[in-house]
Design an enzyme around this catalytic site. Structure first.
Site, PDB file in Angstrom:
ATOM      1  N   GLY A 133     -10.078 -22.640  14.418  1.00 25.47           N
ATOM      2  CA  GLY A 133     -11.426 -22.969  13.967  1.00 25.47           C
ATOM      3  C   GLY A 133     -11.975 -21.986  12.964  1.00 25.47           C
ATOM      4  O   GLY A 133     -13.068 -22.186  12.429  1.00 25.47           O
ATOM      5  N   GLU A 164      -4.953  -9.291   2.227  1.00 23.29           N
ATOM      6  CA  GLU A 164      -4.081  -9.415   3.391  1.00 23.29           C
ATOM      7  C   GLU A 164      -4.329 -10.683   4.219  1.00 23.29           C
ATOM      8  O   GLU A 164      -3.411 -11.200   4.850  1.00 23.29           O
ATOM      9  CB  GLU A 164      -4.209  -8.175   4.280  1.00 23.29           C
ATOM     10  CG  GLU A 164      -3.513  -6.945   3.739  1.00 23.29           C
ATOM     11  CD  GLU A 164      -4.389  -6.123   2.801  1.00 23.29           C
ATOM     12  OE1 GLU A 164      -5.467  -6.604   2.400  1.00 23.29           O
ATOM     13  OE2 GLU A 164      -3.998  -4.982   2.474  1.00 23.29           O
ATOM     14  N   HIS A 181      -0.949  -3.155   5.168  1.00 23.19           N
ATOM     15  CA  HIS A 181      -1.208  -1.761   4.812  1.00 23.19           C
ATOM     16  C   HIS A 181      -2.075  -1.098   5.873  1.00 23.19           C
ATOM     17  O   HIS A 181      -3.298  -1.250   5.883  1.00 23.19           O
ATOM     18  CB  HIS A 181      -1.889  -1.700   3.453  1.00 23.19           C
ATOM     19  CG  HIS A 181      -2.215  -0.300   2.996  1.00 23.19           C
ATOM     20  ND1 HIS A 181      -1.357   0.756   3.182  1.00 23.19           N
ATOM     21  CD2 HIS A 181      -3.302   0.202   2.352  1.00 23.19           C
ATOM     22  CE1 HIS A 181      -1.893   1.839   2.678  1.00 23.19           C
ATOM     23  NE2 HIS A 181      -3.080   1.543   2.177  1.00 23.19           N
ATOM     24  N   GLU A 227       3.558   1.871   2.727  1.00 24.44           N
ATOM     25  CA  GLU A 227       4.653   0.904   2.839  1.00 24.44           C
ATOM     26  C   GLU A 227       5.712   1.089   1.753  1.00 24.44           C
ATOM     27  O   GLU A 227       6.785   0.492   1.830  1.00 24.44           O
ATOM     28  CB  GLU A 227       4.129  -0.543   2.744  1.00 24.44           C
ATOM     29  CG  GLU A 227       3.288  -0.971   3.914  1.00 24.44           C
ATOM     30  CD  GLU A 227       1.890  -0.359   3.831  1.00 24.44           C
ATOM     31  OE1 GLU A 227       1.494   0.318   4.784  1.00 24.44           O
ATOM     32  OE2 GLU A 227       1.214  -0.538   2.804  1.00 24.44           O
ATOM     33  N   HIS A 231     -15.919 -27.603  22.618  1.00 26.21           N
ATOM     34  CA  HIS A 231     -16.622 -26.894  21.554  1.00 26.21           C
ATOM     35  C   HIS A 231     -18.051 -26.558  21.961  1.00 26.21           C
ATOM     36  O   HIS A 231     -18.635 -25.622  21.429  1.00 26.21           O
ATOM     37  CB  HIS A 231     -16.623 -27.751  20.278  1.00 26.21           C
ATOM     38  CG  HIS A 231     -17.000 -26.976  19.050  1.00 26.21           C
ATOM     39  ND1 HIS A 231     -17.390 -27.580  17.876  1.00 26.21           N
ATOM     40  CD2 HIS A 231     -17.047 -25.642  18.800  1.00 26.21           C
ATOM     41  CE1 HIS A 231     -17.660 -26.664  16.973  1.00 26.21           C
ATOM     42  NE2 HIS A 231     -17.462 -25.480  17.504  1.00 26.21           N
ATOM     43  N   GLY A 264       0.841  -1.188   0.000  1.00 25.35           N
ATOM     44  CA  GLY A 264       0.000   0.000   0.000  1.00 25.35           C
ATOM     45  C   GLY A 264       0.876   1.238   0.000  1.00 25.35           C
ATOM     46  O   GLY A 264       2.105   1.159   0.085  1.00 25.35           O
ATOM     47  N   SER A 265       0.257   2.398  -0.064  1.00 26.52           N
ATOM     48  CA  SER A 265       1.019   3.645  -0.195  1.00 26.52           C
ATOM     49  C   SER A 265       1.929   3.894   0.995  1.00 26.52           C
ATOM     50  O   SER A 265       3.047   4.388   0.842  1.00 26.52           O
ATOM     51  CB  SER A 265       0.057   4.817  -0.375  1.00 26.52           C
ATOM     52  OG  SER A 265      -0.880   4.872   0.707  1.00 26.52           O
TER      53      SER A 265
END
Length: 519
Positions: free
Chosen positions: A396, A47, A70, A28, A277, A25-26
């Site tokens: 999960g 991402e 980003h 980075e 669970h 992205g800009s």
């Protein structure tokens, strides 16, 4: 003096983190100015895909991987698989761009408010350095924390204008040794195990993470202990064709007590045996049994129901237990696996598919799985028989398995990676097929297409629901989706065509996809 970028690149090189997983992205872009020739940028198209590819790569190499996101938007996209990496205990150093420091007071476009707080609690440590010159040291600390047991992801937010600032080089750190465990408590555990009438081992993913596969086999054989897999274990820690292998614990309180009821001493290593669970009633453990829990995660040790809890590296702990004496015992009966029924009328069941994968897979193959409905049949019909041969997501959540298989193939290029992915799971991160094609990773993607979120339908019956809204996935065509991203694919609808398609995929030196229609 050198720039922050140059110092950081030198640090990453010395730490062995020259493969960067990202979607740029800009904020980075200055990080990648004059990108070194010995670095590799692995592009993911979203991402969450980036995060899971890095997770698979880090697990495959055993070393921390570098992820670049980003700002807030990219971090937000990645959070689901960041949560999975945290539960997998995968070492990752995650960086994210931030707007220039001089305009942060004005809440600029694409800035991150509270950047270091955003990824919590699913990172071990998080920071936005106070000064530009502190960035390399922050990355170094992030690496140390990520690699220290219990391993996991860390996060560093880096303003866009920091990369050009001057700073001093950073000497790469050394990570501390793994915790060997309290000698007195381990001696007590050894005595309890030696005095057992019918001991049981319950092995979690930590045994595999700590490289204790062989030691776990030796411990089971020393005590002739029935050996179970802990509920929801994300790794395989014991050969499932061994005579002492006793099966998989169901993640329900009552089922765990019933399965372990005949054992008087239960030793759980590398992960809790009480990972539930659904709600349950009654005791957590068999009445009258003595339960010992050993793991490198202090948090788990604090809440796991047991009589003796020890924080230790699984390999060190098992080595200590092996040095103690053990009486001779009767050999417990071997587990008998059911044979899958032959398909009727040409229709393919998940059991038959899994049994054919077991029969045809190469000897050196790695299974990466995210097909929740098929997990039970997989236990019966696709035994994992070699160390580091199975990976799944501990959280999960969905959307991890398909891109993680790509990262695993980058790390384990001399082995065949087989990704077993449900149709619903696949659509969470289907863009990873493009990365597989771009990288040429020879993954065999096997899509279990039952045209619905079948696991949810089954789970709904626990609540007395005969119909569950939002679970119909009819109409997806994975062959066309794969072709559009550069991956060759075949669709199989009849049992007589299955072996040919699987053999084609498993023999390919490029990524392939086999869509199998499941009845």
């Amino acid at each position: 003096m050198t720039t922050v970028r140059e110092a950081t690149q030198a640090l990453l090189r010395q730490l062995g983190m020259t493969t960067i997983f990202g979607n740029p992205g800009s904020t980075e872009l200055p990080m990648f100015r004059d990108f070194p020739n010995d670095f590799r940028y692995v592009l993911g198209l979203q991402e969450s895909v980036v995060m899971a590819m890095a997770d698979g790569y880090a697990q495959g190499t055993g070393r921390a991987a570098l992820v670049n996101l980003h700002s807030s938007a990219g971090t937000g996209h990645a959070l689901g698989n960041l949560f999975t990496a945290f539960r997998n205990q995968t070492p990752l150093v995650v960086t994210a761009g931030q707007q220039a420091r001089s305009i942060l007071p004005f809440e600029p476009f694409l800035y991150a408010e509270g950047a270091a707080e955003f990824p919590r609690p699913f990172v071990k440590w998080s920071v936005e350095p106070a000064r530009a010159q502190d960035v390399p040291a922050a990355v170094a600390r992030a690496w140390i924390v990520a690699m220290q047991p219990p391993r996991g992801p860390t996060f560093v937010s880096i303003p866009i204008d920091d990369w050009e600032r001057d700073c001093n080089p950073v000497i790469p750190p050394r990570a501390g040794a793994a915790n060997p465990g309290d000698p007195a408590l381990l001696a007590e555990a050894a005595a309890l195990l030696a005095g057992a009438r019918r001991p049981a081992l319950v092995l979690g993913a930590g045994v595999a993470r700590d490289g204790a596969w062989g030691a776990a086999i030796a411990l089971a054989e020393k005590h002739q202990a029935a050996t179970y897999v802990a509920p929801f274990s994300a790794r395989c820690s014991f050969p499932e064709d061994h005579r002492l292998f006793a099966g998989f614990l169901d993640p329900r309180r009552e089922a765990i007590v019933a399965t372990l009821g005949d054992h008087d001493v239960i030793l759980a290593i590398g992960g809790p045996l009480s990972l539930y669970h659904v709600e349950g009633e009654g005791p957590h453990l068999p009445p009258g049994a003595t339960t010992i829990f050993i793991a490198d995660h202090p948090g788990q040790a604090s809440w796991a129901p047991c009589d003796l809890s020890i924080v230790a590296h699984a390999g060190h702990a098992i080595a200590t237990l092996l040095s103690a004496s053990a009486p001779k015992r009767m050999v417990p009966p071997a587990l008998i696996r059911p044979e899958p029924a032959a398909p009727g009328g040409g229709a393919i069941t998940d059991r038959w598919l899994l049994s054919r994968i077991a029969a045809l897979r190469p000897a050196r193959s790695v299974i990466v799985e995210e097909a929740p409905t098929a997990r039970g049949p997989m236990h019966d019909h696709l035994p994992i028989t070699r160390p580091d041969g199975f990976y799944t997501c501990a959280s999960g959540g969905l959307g991890h398995g398909l891109p993680a298989a790509v990262g695993m193939a980058l790390a384990r290029s001399d082995e065949k990676v087989i990704a077993l992915i449900g149709d619903g799971s696949a659509m969470y991160a289907i863009q990873a097929l493009w990365s597989a094609a771009k990288l040429g990773t020879p993954v065999s993607f096997i899509i279990f297409n039952n045209r619905r979120y079948d696991a949810l339908r089954g789970f709904g019956r626990l609540f007395g629901m005969q119909t569950v809204e939002g679970t119909d996935l009819a109409g997806l065509d994975f062959v066309q989706i794969a072709a559009g991203q550069g991956v060759s694919a075949r669709r199989v609808e009849r049992a007589e065509d299955l072996d040919a398609a699987l053999n084609w995929s498993l023999a390919s030196a490029l990524p392939t996809l086999v869509e199998v229609v499941i009845e």
